[in-house]
Design a protein around this motif. Structure first.
Motif, PDB file in Angstrom:
ATOM      1  N   ILE A 170      20.042  13.564   3.637  1.00 42.39           N
ATOM      2  CA  ILE A 170      20.709  14.821   3.304  1.00 42.39           C
ATOM      3  C   ILE A 170      20.730  15.807   4.473  1.00 42.39           C
ATOM      4  O   ILE A 170      21.724  16.479   4.705  1.00 42.39           O
ATOM      5  CB  ILE A 170      20.035  15.478   2.075  1.00 42.39           C
ATOM      6  CG1 ILE A 170      20.256  14.586   0.852  1.00 42.39           C
ATOM      7  CG2 ILE A 170      20.598  16.869   1.814  1.00 42.39           C
ATOM      8  CD1 ILE A 170      19.480  15.015  -0.367  1.00 42.39           C
ATOM      9  N   ASP A 198      20.395  12.168  -4.958  1.00 38.50           N
ATOM     10  CA  ASP A 198      20.503  13.134  -3.874  1.00 38.50           C
ATOM     11  C   ASP A 198      20.171  14.544  -4.345  1.00 38.50           C
ATOM     12  O   ASP A 198      19.535  15.315  -3.636  1.00 38.50           O
ATOM     13  CB  ASP A 198      21.909  13.109  -3.267  1.00 38.50           C
ATOM     14  CG  ASP A 198      22.114  11.944  -2.306  1.00 38.50           C
ATOM     15  OD1 ASP A 198      21.144  11.205  -2.043  1.00 38.50           O
ATOM     16  OD2 ASP A 198      23.243  11.781  -1.815  1.00 38.50           O
ATOM     17  N   GLU A 222      17.188  16.654  -2.817  1.00 44.54           N
ATOM     18  CA  GLU A 222      17.420  17.929  -2.152  1.00 44.54           C
ATOM     19  C   GLU A 222      16.519  19.023  -2.733  1.00 44.54           C
ATOM     20  O   GLU A 222      15.928  19.813  -1.991  1.00 44.54           O
ATOM     21  CB  GLU A 222      18.888  18.336  -2.284  1.00 44.54           C
ATOM     22  CG  GLU A 222      19.220  19.561  -1.467  1.00 44.54           C
ATOM     23  CD  GLU A 222      20.704  19.719  -1.212  1.00 44.54           C
ATOM     24  OE1 GLU A 222      21.034  20.505  -0.307  1.00 44.54           O
ATOM     25  OE2 GLU A 222      21.525  19.080  -1.891  1.00 44.54           O
TER      26      GLU A 222
END
Length: 184
Positions: free
Chosen positions: A4, A26, A30
């Motif tokens: 990321i 993801d 994150e």
């Protein structure tokens, strides 16, 4: 699945086919790294039950000094090796193909980690077994942060008796991240 942020930002990562691993999404990754942003730069990072290696590789991309991956599954280890080479993090990483308890014992006196992340198979209480092993381990520093990814119904009510404290519990729709440190 991709890195990321950081030096390897946007690089795609491989994952193994089938149901042997459940890669962290993801969005959850994150959120996790937003919470770890002050802990990762310059740290020694341990990724237990590493799967594809994406969490440890994300840490290195974001400035971790070194990451060790522990994975027992042969296909997953091949995947981690491919991802390490693809991201060019060969010097900043080490892969141990081993069960987690044996790996922790083999690292005694060799490593001390700032952050330990584990994403064990759900509902087997492997996280408790690992924490029992870690409670007296020399791979922990006084302020090591342990992050456990677990199912929503996982209980951490045993932490105090092992000498740990639950600092924070981040709940998502399908799982949780438990942030654990040694009791003061």
């Amino acid at each position: 699945m991709r890195i990321i942020a950081g030096t390897a930002r946007s690089l795609p990562l491989k994952t193994i086919e089938g149901m042997d691993t459940r890669p962290t999404t993801d969005r959850i990754k994150e959120t996790l790294f937003n919470m770890l942003q002050n802990d990762v730069p310059g740290c020694y990072f341990l990724d237990l039950f590493a799967g594809s290696g994406q969490i440890g590789l994300e840490a290195v991309s974001r400035g971790a000094r070194y990451a060790v991956f522990v994975e027992n599954n042969k296909k997953a280890c091949a995947c981690i090796e491919d991802n390490i080479h693809f991201t060019k993090f060969d010097r900043e990483t080490k892969l141990l193909q081993s069960d987690v308890i044996s790996a922790i014992r083999s690292m005694e006196g060799k490593y001390r980690f700032d952050v330990i992340f584990m994403d064990p198979p759900y509902r087997h209480e492997y996280e408790k077994e690992v924490l029992e092993c870690l409670k007296d381990s020399s791979i922990l520093k006084e302020d090591t942060l342990i992050v456990v990814e677990a199912s929503l119904d996982t209980s951490f009510d045993y932490l105090n008796e092992l000498g740990f404290t639950l600092k924070k519990l981040k709940t998502y729709k399908t799982n949780v991240h438990a942030f654990i440190t040694k009791a003061e």
